[in-house]
Design a protein around this motif. Structure first.
Motif, PDB file in Angstrom:
ATOM      1  N   GLN A 229       0.819  -1.204   0.000  1.00 38.10           N
ATOM      2  CA  GLN A 229       0.000   0.000   0.000  1.00 38.10           C
ATOM      3  C   GLN A 229       0.854   1.256   0.000  1.00 38.10           C
ATOM      4  O   GLN A 229       0.509   2.254  -0.638  1.00 38.10           O
ATOM      5  N   ALA A 230       1.969   1.209   0.670  1.00 40.68           N
ATOM      6  CA  ALA A 230       2.862   2.368   0.698  1.00 40.68           C
ATOM      7  C   ALA A 230       3.365   2.704  -0.703  1.00 40.68           C
ATOM      8  O   ALA A 230       3.517   3.881  -1.063  1.00 40.68           O
ATOM      9  N   MET A 235       2.904   6.344  -5.401  1.00 40.41           N
ATOM     10  CA  MET A 235       2.618   6.544  -6.813  1.00 40.41           C
ATOM     11  C   MET A 235       1.519   7.592  -6.999  1.00 40.41           C
ATOM     12  O   MET A 235       1.626   8.468  -7.867  1.00 40.41           O
ATOM     13  N   GLY A 236       0.484   7.521  -6.172  1.00 40.93           N
ATOM     14  CA  GLY A 236      -0.578   8.517  -6.255  1.00 40.93           C
ATOM     15  C   GLY A 236      -0.076   9.909  -5.923  1.00 40.93           C
ATOM     16  O   GLY A 236      -0.470  10.892  -6.562  1.00 40.93           O
ATOM     17  N   ARG A 237       0.809   9.999  -4.945  1.00 40.74           N
ATOM     18  CA  ARG A 237       1.371  11.303  -4.578  1.00 40.74           C
ATOM     19  C   ARG A 237       2.191  11.873  -5.719  1.00 40.74           C
ATOM     20  O   ARG A 237       2.089  13.070  -6.051  1.00 40.74           O
ATOM     21  N   LEU A 238       2.996  11.029  -6.339  1.00 41.79           N
ATOM     22  CA  LEU A 238       3.854  11.492  -7.434  1.00 41.79           C
ATOM     23  C   LEU A 238       3.043  11.896  -8.656  1.00 41.79           C
ATOM     24  O   LEU A 238       3.405  12.848  -9.358  1.00 41.79           O
ATOM     25  N   ALA A 239       1.952  11.212  -8.925  1.00 44.12           N
ATOM     26  CA  ALA A 239       1.129  11.535 -10.096  1.00 44.12           C
ATOM     27  C   ALA A 239       0.618  12.970 -10.009  1.00 44.12           C
ATOM     28  O   ALA A 239       0.619  13.708 -11.005  1.00 44.12           O
ATOM     29  N   LYS A 252      -8.003 -11.844 -13.263  1.00 42.29           N
ATOM     30  CA  LYS A 252      -9.123 -11.154 -12.631  1.00 42.29           C
ATOM     31  C   LYS A 252      -8.889 -10.899 -11.147  1.00 42.29           C
ATOM     32  O   LYS A 252      -9.086  -9.780 -10.654  1.00 42.29           O
ATOM     33  N   THR A 253      -8.484 -11.929 -10.427  1.00 39.50           N
ATOM     34  CA  THR A 253      -8.262 -11.770  -8.987  1.00 39.50           C
ATOM     35  C   THR A 253      -7.121 -10.804  -8.722  1.00 39.50           C
ATOM     36  O   THR A 253      -7.200  -9.942  -7.843  1.00 39.50           O
ATOM     37  N   GLU A 254      -6.047 -10.931  -9.504  1.00 40.27           N
ATOM     38  CA  GLU A 254      -4.889 -10.057  -9.330  1.00 40.27           C
ATOM     39  C   GLU A 254      -5.268  -8.601  -9.579  1.00 40.27           C
ATOM     40  O   GLU A 254      -4.890  -7.710  -8.808  1.00 40.27           O
ATOM     41  N   PHE A 255      -6.025  -8.356 -10.663  1.00 38.01           N
ATOM     42  CA  PHE A 255      -6.344  -6.968 -10.974  1.00 38.01           C
ATOM     43  C   PHE A 255      -7.298  -6.374  -9.953  1.00 38.01           C
ATOM     44  O   PHE A 255      -7.176  -5.196  -9.601  1.00 38.01           O
ATOM     45  N   ARG A 256      -8.224  -7.157  -9.456  1.00 39.10           N
ATOM     46  CA  ARG A 256      -9.114  -6.614  -8.426  1.00 39.10           C
ATOM     47  C   ARG A 256      -8.326  -6.215  -7.195  1.00 39.10           C
ATOM     48  O   ARG A 256      -8.594  -5.185  -6.568  1.00 39.10           O
ATOM     49  N   ASN A 257      -7.338  -7.021  -6.831  1.00 37.97           N
ATOM     50  CA  ASN A 257      -6.482  -6.699  -5.691  1.00 37.97           C
ATOM     51  C   ASN A 257      -5.698  -5.421  -5.966  1.00 37.97           C
ATOM     52  O   ASN A 257      -5.590  -4.533  -5.097  1.00 37.97           O
ATOM     53  N   ILE A 258      -5.172  -5.287  -7.181  1.00 39.42           N
ATOM     54  CA  ILE A 258      -4.438  -4.085  -7.576  1.00 39.42           C
ATOM     55  C   ILE A 258      -5.333  -2.854  -7.476  1.00 39.42           C
ATOM     56  O   ILE A 258      -4.949  -1.815  -6.933  1.00 39.42           O
ATOM     57  N   LEU A 259      -6.546  -2.965  -8.012  1.00 31.55           N
ATOM     58  CA  LEU A 259      -7.470  -1.829  -8.001  1.00 31.55           C
ATOM     59  C   LEU A 259      -7.848  -1.441  -6.583  1.00 31.55           C
ATOM     60  O   LEU A 259      -8.005  -0.247  -6.273  1.00 31.55           O
ATOM     61  N   SER A 260      -7.976  -2.413  -5.707  1.00 33.69           N
ATOM     62  CA  SER A 260      -8.300  -2.122  -4.311  1.00 33.69           C
ATOM     63  C   SER A 260      -7.215  -1.260  -3.668  1.00 33.69           C
ATOM     64  O   SER A 260      -7.504  -0.257  -2.997  1.00 33.69           O
ATOM     65  N   HIS A 261      -5.953  -1.632  -3.884  1.00 39.89           N
ATOM     66  CA  HIS A 261      -4.845  -0.830  -3.354  1.00 39.89           C
ATOM     67  C   HIS A 261      -4.836   0.569  -3.983  1.00 39.89           C
ATOM     68  O   HIS A 261      -4.606   1.576  -3.297  1.00 39.89           O
ATOM     69  N   ALA A 262      -5.085   0.628  -5.294  1.00 36.83           N
ATOM     70  CA  ALA A 262      -5.057   1.906  -5.994  1.00 36.83           C
ATOM     71  C   ALA A 262      -6.131   2.846  -5.490  1.00 36.83           C
ATOM     72  O   ALA A 262      -5.885   4.048  -5.277  1.00 36.83           O
ATOM     73  N   CYS A 263      -7.335   2.344  -5.278  1.00 38.48           N
ATOM     74  CA  CYS A 263      -8.424   3.198  -4.794  1.00 38.48           C
ATOM     75  C   CYS A 263      -8.113   3.736  -3.405  1.00 38.48           C
ATOM     76  O   CYS A 263      -8.401   4.902  -3.104  1.00 38.48           O
ATOM     77  N   ARG A 264      -7.499   2.915  -2.576  1.00 40.49           N
ATOM     78  CA  ARG A 264      -7.117   3.396  -1.244  1.00 40.49           C
ATOM     79  C   ARG A 264      -6.050   4.484  -1.333  1.00 40.49           C
ATOM     80  O   ARG A 264      -5.907   5.303  -0.419  1.00 40.49           O
ATOM     81  N   ALA A 265      -5.311   4.485  -2.441  1.00 40.94           N
ATOM     82  CA  ALA A 265      -4.257   5.484  -2.636  1.00 40.94           C
ATOM     83  C   ALA A 265      -4.755   6.721  -3.386  1.00 40.94           C
ATOM     84  O   ALA A 265      -3.961   7.607  -3.696  1.00 40.94           O
ATOM     85  N   GLY A 266      -6.047   6.759  -3.703  1.00 38.21           N
ATOM     86  CA  GLY A 266      -6.596   7.952  -4.334  1.00 38.21           C
ATOM     87  C   GLY A 266      -6.915   7.842  -5.808  1.00 38.21           C
ATOM     88  O   GLY A 266      -7.242   8.847  -6.447  1.00 38.21           O
ATOM     89  N   ALA A 267      -6.828   6.644  -6.384  1.00 41.10           N
ATOM     90  CA  ALA A 267      -7.164   6.477  -7.805  1.00 41.10           C
ATOM     91  C   ALA A 267      -8.639   6.776  -8.026  1.00 41.10           C
ATOM     92  O   ALA A 267      -9.477   6.628  -7.124  1.00 41.10           O
ATOM     93  N   SER A 268      -8.960   7.175  -9.252  1.00 42.52           N
ATOM     94  CA  SER A 268     -10.342   7.518  -9.591  1.00 42.52           C
ATOM     95  C   SER A 268     -11.025   6.430 -10.409  1.00 42.52           C
ATOM     96  O   SER A 268     -12.067   6.680 -11.014  1.00 42.52           O
ATOM     97  N   GLY A 269     -10.453   5.234 -10.432  1.00 43.07           N
ATOM     98  CA  GLY A 269     -11.072   4.123 -11.142  1.00 43.07           C
ATOM     99  C   GLY A 269     -10.070   3.362 -11.976  1.00 43.07           C
ATOM    100  O   GLY A 269      -8.894   3.254 -11.621  1.00 43.07           O
ATOM    101  N   TYR A 270     -10.547   2.857 -13.107  1.00 50.11           N
ATOM    102  CA  TYR A 270      -9.713   1.980 -13.928  1.00 50.11           C
ATOM    103  C   TYR A 270      -9.945   2.228 -15.409  1.00 50.11           C
ATOM    104  O   TYR A 270     -10.973   2.758 -15.829  1.00 50.11           O
ATOM    105  N   LEU A 271      -8.960   1.810 -16.200  1.00 51.86           N
ATOM    106  CA  LEU A 271      -9.077   1.679 -17.644  1.00 51.86           C
ATOM    107  C   LEU A 271      -8.410   0.358 -17.973  1.00 51.86           C
ATOM    108  O   LEU A 271      -7.181   0.248 -18.022  1.00 51.86           O
TER     109      LEU A 271
END
Length: 344
Positions: A229-230, A235-239, A252-271
């Motif tokens: 998560q760190a 990455m979100g801070r640098l963006a 599928k499982t891997e990407f859902r896990n990735i997206l979960s971490h990203a959303c907690r870091a401030g991502a606005s979704g996925y492409l």
């Protein structure tokens, strides 16, 4: 950050009513052309087969998408008539064929294609992928930066959002050489983070980052969630602007896990693309089975991703980069038309 009128409208068009990005990629070329060509035993995949599959993706997945990413080779000519006008239209500019030099990869635009043409045809945003390694030779890095700046300037001139994708890749001396559009085996977190930092300056004109996981998908459970998560948080801070996650061929499982971490870091979704539709694509050329797989498993998976995005993602217009009031139309008074300039 202050968005111009056209960029603000394009950003809104890509998102849902809550300002969240739920975007499906249909612009892949080698990952679709390659398997089809191998099936037919030909050097090149039949144009109709590739275009028909992309059209099938538009038909089956758009209801769960806030926007779709299409390419001018196949998806737009055959499938644009199937895309609902209520959905955002993102159009690819980069060529899938890059130049592999001894010192690193060089990107280029699709021939006879431009930001101006994307704007003219009604596109809501321009998408560009650039391969990048912060430890590549200086001239290669500078050429990739110049490539990006040139496109950013064109997007500003035509007042259309610039959605920029970064992917690290193996240099000549690295193990696990591949030119496939997949996550680099053995990629380093610091390379991903430094790449984001190198393109975060305002001179590149990037409005949305499309980013890969800073931790290899297969290693997501290693080192504990806090360490992973760190890396996403950094990455979100640098963006420093709205950003979304790409799937890079993750499961599928891997990407859902990735997206979960990203959303907690401030991502606005996925492409994302292959995480959503790769399994049904494996049934080619059974078109009925592919459609059924997309309408069931892929749609169900998107519903799960969308529920996660709804629950945890940050609406793009509330990103801290836009200040306490968020992204707003400006100037919101009768002076607007006087300061808003024509193309030039």
């Amino acid at each position: 950050m202050q968005l111009s009128a056209g960029k603000l409208w394009g950003m809104r068009r890509m998102a849902d009513a809550e300002g969240l990005f739920k975007m499906t990629a249909v612009d892949q070329r080698p990952p679709i052309k390659g398997p089809i060509a191998r099936y037919h035993g030909t050097a090149e995949a039949p144009w109709e087969a590739v275009a028909d599959f992309k059209t099938l993706l538009i038909e089956t997945l758009q209801d769960q998408s806030s926007a779709m990413l299409l390419d001018p080779h196949f998806a737009i000519p055959r499938g644009i008539g199937k895309l609902s006008p209520a959905k955002g239209l993102i159009v690819t500019l980069e060529d899938s064929l890059f130049e592999e030099t001894a010192d690193g990869r060089l990107s280029r635009e699709i021939d006879d294609w431009s930001v101006a043409k994307i704007k003219r045809m009604g596109g809501d945003a321009v998408k560009v992928l650039a391969w990048y390694r912060p430890d590549a030779a200086g001239p290669v890095r500078e050429k990739q930066k110049d490539f990006t700046k040139r496109i950013g300037e064109a997007c500003a001139r035509h007042d259309i959002p610039f959605l920029f994708e970064l992917l690290v890749y193996p240099l000549k001396g690295d193990a696990h050489q591949t030119s496939d559009y997949v996550e680099m085996t053995g990629k380093r977190t610091d390379h991903v983070l430094q790449s984001v930092s190198d393109f975060a300056g305002p001179d590149f004109g990037i409005d949305v980052f499309k980013l890969e996981s800073p931790v290899a998908a297969k290693d997501m459970s290693e080192g504990g969630d806090a360490k992973v998560q760190a890396a996403f948080d950094e990455m979100g801070r640098l963006a420093g602007r709205p950003w979304v996650m790409l799937s890079a061929g993750a499961g599928k499982t891997e990407f859902r896990n990735i997206l979960s971490h990203a959303c907690r870091a401030g991502a606005s979704g996925y492409l994302a693309g292959r995480a959503i539709w790769l399994e049904p694509f494996g049934l080619y050329p059974d078109w009925a089975a592919m459609r059924q797989g997309l309408e069931t498993g892929s749609v169900d998976y998107m519903r799960d991703l969308n529920a996660l995005t709804d629950a945890a993602a940050t609406p793009w217009h509330r990103h801290p980069a836009f200040g306490p009031g968020g992204a707003q139309f400006s100037p919101a008074d009768q002076s607007f038309r006087h300061g808003y300039r024509d193309f030039g």
